[in-house]
Design a protein around this motif. Sequence first.
Motif, PDB file in Angstrom:
ATOM      1  N   ARG A 132       0.834  -1.210   0.000  1.00 41.87           N
ATOM      2  CA  ARG A 132       0.000   0.000   0.000  1.00 41.87           C
ATOM      3  C   ARG A 132       0.863   1.252   0.000  1.00 41.87           C
ATOM      4  O   ARG A 132       0.621   2.195  -0.776  1.00 41.87           O
ATOM      5  CB  ARG A 132      -0.918  -0.018   1.227  1.00 41.87           C
ATOM      6  N   LEU A 133       1.902   1.277   0.849  1.00 41.16           N
ATOM      7  CA  LEU A 133       2.766   2.448   0.914  1.00 41.16           C
ATOM      8  C   LEU A 133       3.559   2.627  -0.381  1.00 41.16           C
ATOM      9  O   LEU A 133       3.745   3.743  -0.861  1.00 41.16           O
ATOM     10  CB  LEU A 133       3.725   2.318   2.105  1.00 41.16           C
ATOM     11  N   ARG A 134       4.041   1.526  -0.950  1.00 39.39           N
ATOM     12  CA  ARG A 134       4.792   1.601  -2.195  1.00 39.39           C
ATOM     13  C   ARG A 134       3.914   2.174  -3.316  1.00 39.39           C
ATOM     14  O   ARG A 134       4.350   3.027  -4.094  1.00 39.39           O
ATOM     15  CB  ARG A 134       5.335   0.227  -2.581  1.00 39.39           C
ATOM     16  N   ALA A 135       2.672   1.689  -3.398  1.00 36.07           N
ATOM     17  CA  ALA A 135       1.760   2.171  -4.440  1.00 36.07           C
ATOM     18  C   ALA A 135       1.460   3.655  -4.258  1.00 36.07           C
ATOM     19  O   ALA A 135       1.421   4.422  -5.230  1.00 36.07           O
ATOM     20  CB  ALA A 135       0.472   1.360  -4.421  1.00 36.07           C
ATOM     21  N   ARG A 136       1.275   4.089  -3.020  1.00 35.61           N
ATOM     22  CA  ARG A 136       0.967   5.496  -2.763  1.00 35.61           C
ATOM     23  C   ARG A 136       2.140   6.404  -3.114  1.00 35.61           C
ATOM     24  O   ARG A 136       1.965   7.469  -3.718  1.00 35.61           O
ATOM     25  CB  ARG A 136       0.585   5.682  -1.292  1.00 35.61           C
ATOM     26  N   LEU A 137       3.367   5.967  -2.761  1.00 34.72           N
ATOM     27  CA  LEU A 137       4.542   6.769  -3.070  1.00 34.72           C
ATOM     28  C   LEU A 137       4.817   6.796  -4.574  1.00 34.72           C
ATOM     29  O   LEU A 137       5.258   7.816  -5.115  1.00 34.72           O
ATOM     30  CB  LEU A 137       5.763   6.199  -2.326  1.00 34.72           C
ATOM     31  N   ALA A 138       4.529   5.681  -5.246  1.00 34.81           N
ATOM     32  CA  ALA A 138       4.761   5.620  -6.693  1.00 34.81           C
ATOM     33  C   ALA A 138       3.794   6.520  -7.456  1.00 34.81           C
ATOM     34  O   ALA A 138       4.109   6.998  -8.551  1.00 34.81           O
ATOM     35  CB  ALA A 138       4.628   4.181  -7.180  1.00 34.81           C
ATOM     36  N   GLN A 139       2.621   6.789  -6.879  1.00 36.53           N
ATOM     37  CA  GLN A 139       1.617   7.617  -7.539  1.00 36.53           C
ATOM     38  C   GLN A 139       1.707   9.092  -7.143  1.00 36.53           C
ATOM     39  O   GLN A 139       0.885   9.898  -7.564  1.00 36.53           O
ATOM     40  CB  GLN A 139       0.217   7.093  -7.212  1.00 36.53           C
ATOM     41  N   PRO A 141       3.333  13.032  -6.727  1.00 33.16           N
ATOM     42  CA  PRO A 141       3.723  14.018  -7.755  1.00 33.16           C
ATOM     43  C   PRO A 141       5.175  13.886  -8.180  1.00 33.16           C
ATOM     44  O   PRO A 141       5.538  14.255  -9.291  1.00 33.16           O
ATOM     45  CB  PRO A 141       3.456  15.365  -7.073  1.00 33.16           C
ATOM     46  N   GLU A 142       6.021  13.373  -7.292  1.00 32.71           N
ATOM     47  CA  GLU A 142       7.440  13.217  -7.609  1.00 32.71           C
ATOM     48  C   GLU A 142       7.735  11.775  -8.017  1.00 32.71           C
ATOM     49  O   GLU A 142       7.173  10.835  -7.459  1.00 32.71           O
ATOM     50  CB  GLU A 142       8.316  13.590  -6.405  1.00 32.71           C
ATOM     51  N   THR A 143       8.615  11.615  -8.973  1.00 32.81           N
ATOM     52  CA  THR A 143       9.055  10.284  -9.389  1.00 32.81           C
ATOM     53  C   THR A 143      10.224   9.872  -8.504  1.00 32.81           C
ATOM     54  O   THR A 143      11.304  10.475  -8.557  1.00 32.81           O
ATOM     55  CB  THR A 143       9.495  10.279 -10.862  1.00 32.81           C
ATOM     56  N   LEU A 144       9.997   8.854  -7.683  1.00 29.77           N
ATOM     57  CA  LEU A 144      11.009   8.414  -6.725  1.00 29.77           C
ATOM     58  C   LEU A 144      11.664   7.122  -7.191  1.00 29.77           C
ATOM     59  O   LEU A 144      11.017   6.263  -7.782  1.00 29.77           O
ATOM     60  CB  LEU A 144      10.373   8.201  -5.346  1.00 29.77           C
ATOM     61  N   SER A 145      12.953   6.991  -6.899  1.00 28.79           N
ATOM     62  CA  SER A 145      13.660   5.747  -7.195  1.00 28.79           C
ATOM     63  C   SER A 145      13.284   4.693  -6.162  1.00 28.79           C
ATOM     64  O   SER A 145      12.697   5.002  -5.115  1.00 28.79           O
ATOM     65  CB  SER A 145      15.168   5.984  -7.157  1.00 28.79           C
ATOM     66  N   ASN A 146      13.606   3.441  -6.453  1.00 28.62           N
ATOM     67  CA  ASN A 146      13.320   2.360  -5.504  1.00 28.62           C
ATOM     68  C   ASN A 146      14.022   2.605  -4.176  1.00 28.62           C
ATOM     69  O   ASN A 146      13.469   2.316  -3.109  1.00 28.62           O
ATOM     70  CB  ASN A 146      13.763   1.012  -6.082  1.00 28.62           C
ATOM     71  N   VAL A 147      15.233   3.139  -4.248  1.00 23.80           N
ATOM     72  CA  VAL A 147      15.992   3.424  -3.018  1.00 23.80           C
ATOM     73  C   VAL A 147      15.273   4.463  -2.174  1.00 23.80           C
ATOM     74  O   VAL A 147      15.144   4.324  -0.953  1.00 23.80           O
ATOM     75  CB  VAL A 147      17.421   3.893  -3.367  1.00 23.80           C
ATOM     76  N   ILE A 149      12.066   5.227  -2.280  1.00 21.80           N
ATOM     77  CA  ILE A 149      10.803   4.654  -1.787  1.00 21.80           C
ATOM     78  C   ILE A 149      11.056   3.785  -0.559  1.00 21.80           C
ATOM     79  O   ILE A 149      10.337   3.878   0.447  1.00 21.80           O
ATOM     80  CB  ILE A 149      10.123   3.838  -2.901  1.00 21.80           C
ATOM     81  N   ARG A 150      12.079   2.950  -0.626  1.00 20.27           N
ATOM     82  CA  ARG A 150      12.398   2.081   0.517  1.00 20.27           C
ATOM     83  C   ARG A 150      12.793   2.904   1.739  1.00 20.27           C
ATOM     84  O   ARG A 150      12.452   2.561   2.864  1.00 20.27           O
ATOM     85  CB  ARG A 150      13.517   1.111   0.134  1.00 20.27           C
ATOM     86  N   ARG A 151      13.504   3.999   1.498  1.00 19.00           N
ATOM     87  CA  ARG A 151      13.926   4.854   2.615  1.00 19.00           C
ATOM     88  C   ARG A 151      12.713   5.467   3.306  1.00 19.00           C
ATOM     89  O   ARG A 151      12.626   5.491   4.537  1.00 19.00           O
ATOM     90  CB  ARG A 151      14.867   5.944   2.114  1.00 19.00           C
ATOM     91  N   GLN A 152      11.755   5.946   2.521  1.00 22.14           N
ATOM     92  CA  GLN A 152      10.561   6.569   3.101  1.00 22.14           C
ATOM     93  C   GLN A 152       9.697   5.526   3.827  1.00 22.14           C
ATOM     94  O   GLN A 152       9.131   5.819   4.874  1.00 22.14           O
ATOM     95  CB  GLN A 152       9.761   7.273   2.012  1.00 22.14           C
TER      96      GLN A 152
END
Length: 286
Positions: A132-139, A141-147, A149-152
């Motif tokens: 759920r958190l990964r999907a929310r961060l991926a959607q 406004p900012e394009t985040l790298s996997n690194v 996303i994992r950090r957040q």
Amino acid sequence: MVHETFDRTLVKAAMRAPYLEREEERDLAIRWKEKHDQQALHRITTSHMRLVISMASKFRHFGLSMGDLIQEGHVGLLEAAARFEPERDVRFSTYATWWIRASIQDYILRNWSIVRGGTSSAQKALFFNLRRLRARLAQGPETLSNVAIRRQISMALGVSEADVALMDSRLSASDTSLNAPLLDDSGSTAERSDFLVSDGPLPDEIVEETIDVERRAGWLKNALGVLNEREMKIIEERRLSEDGATLESLGETLGISKERVRQIESRALEKLKSALIKQGSGFLAA
């Protein structure tokens, strides 16, 4: 097919069950708590099966049977009924929600994988919230790298980034048996376990080494019996202790010169060598 029929029957029965008004719910809860009225318990649980089904549906993406999830949720519902205190000004549905969710989540953690996960509260939160958190961060406004996303996610859930990466890899692929067949280029079938190479000693080598260590320890113990008290003290302090004593310190302790300590140590080692050779020869002759 039987499972699907059971699911549909259960859902239809739950949808037909009437809702309970607050006072009626409280009266039923008192009857169950004070008189163990089974009919009262049945009415309470039946009227809340909608809640169980609704919560079970939220976990269907873990790939487990919906019928099993509902049954586990029903177990949590019964546990909530057993613990509910009607004198408190709380609706039963509010109280039961936690128990239903906990029962379903525990079932998922036990059966989702042959490798047990979520053994701590933080790991459990990571297991159920990572997607759920990964999907929310991926959607966002900012394009985040996997690194990033994992950090957040690690900061949000209070776990390490390594734990997030490990759980991410576990959720992205199913378990594979080591006995699963693999077809090589020659057409012969082998198992995954055939390609696992261990650098450790073989079982028979471990046993052999253990026996040899025990035998040598016994020989040394017997050989030490040929030493007198002063020789034993010097050998123990110089050769058998973790921090070997110096010739000077032993000389001061025994009231002799360090050269005399060296001579006694040399003589004691010769005596030990002779005793060990004698025991080894006896063993070989036997």
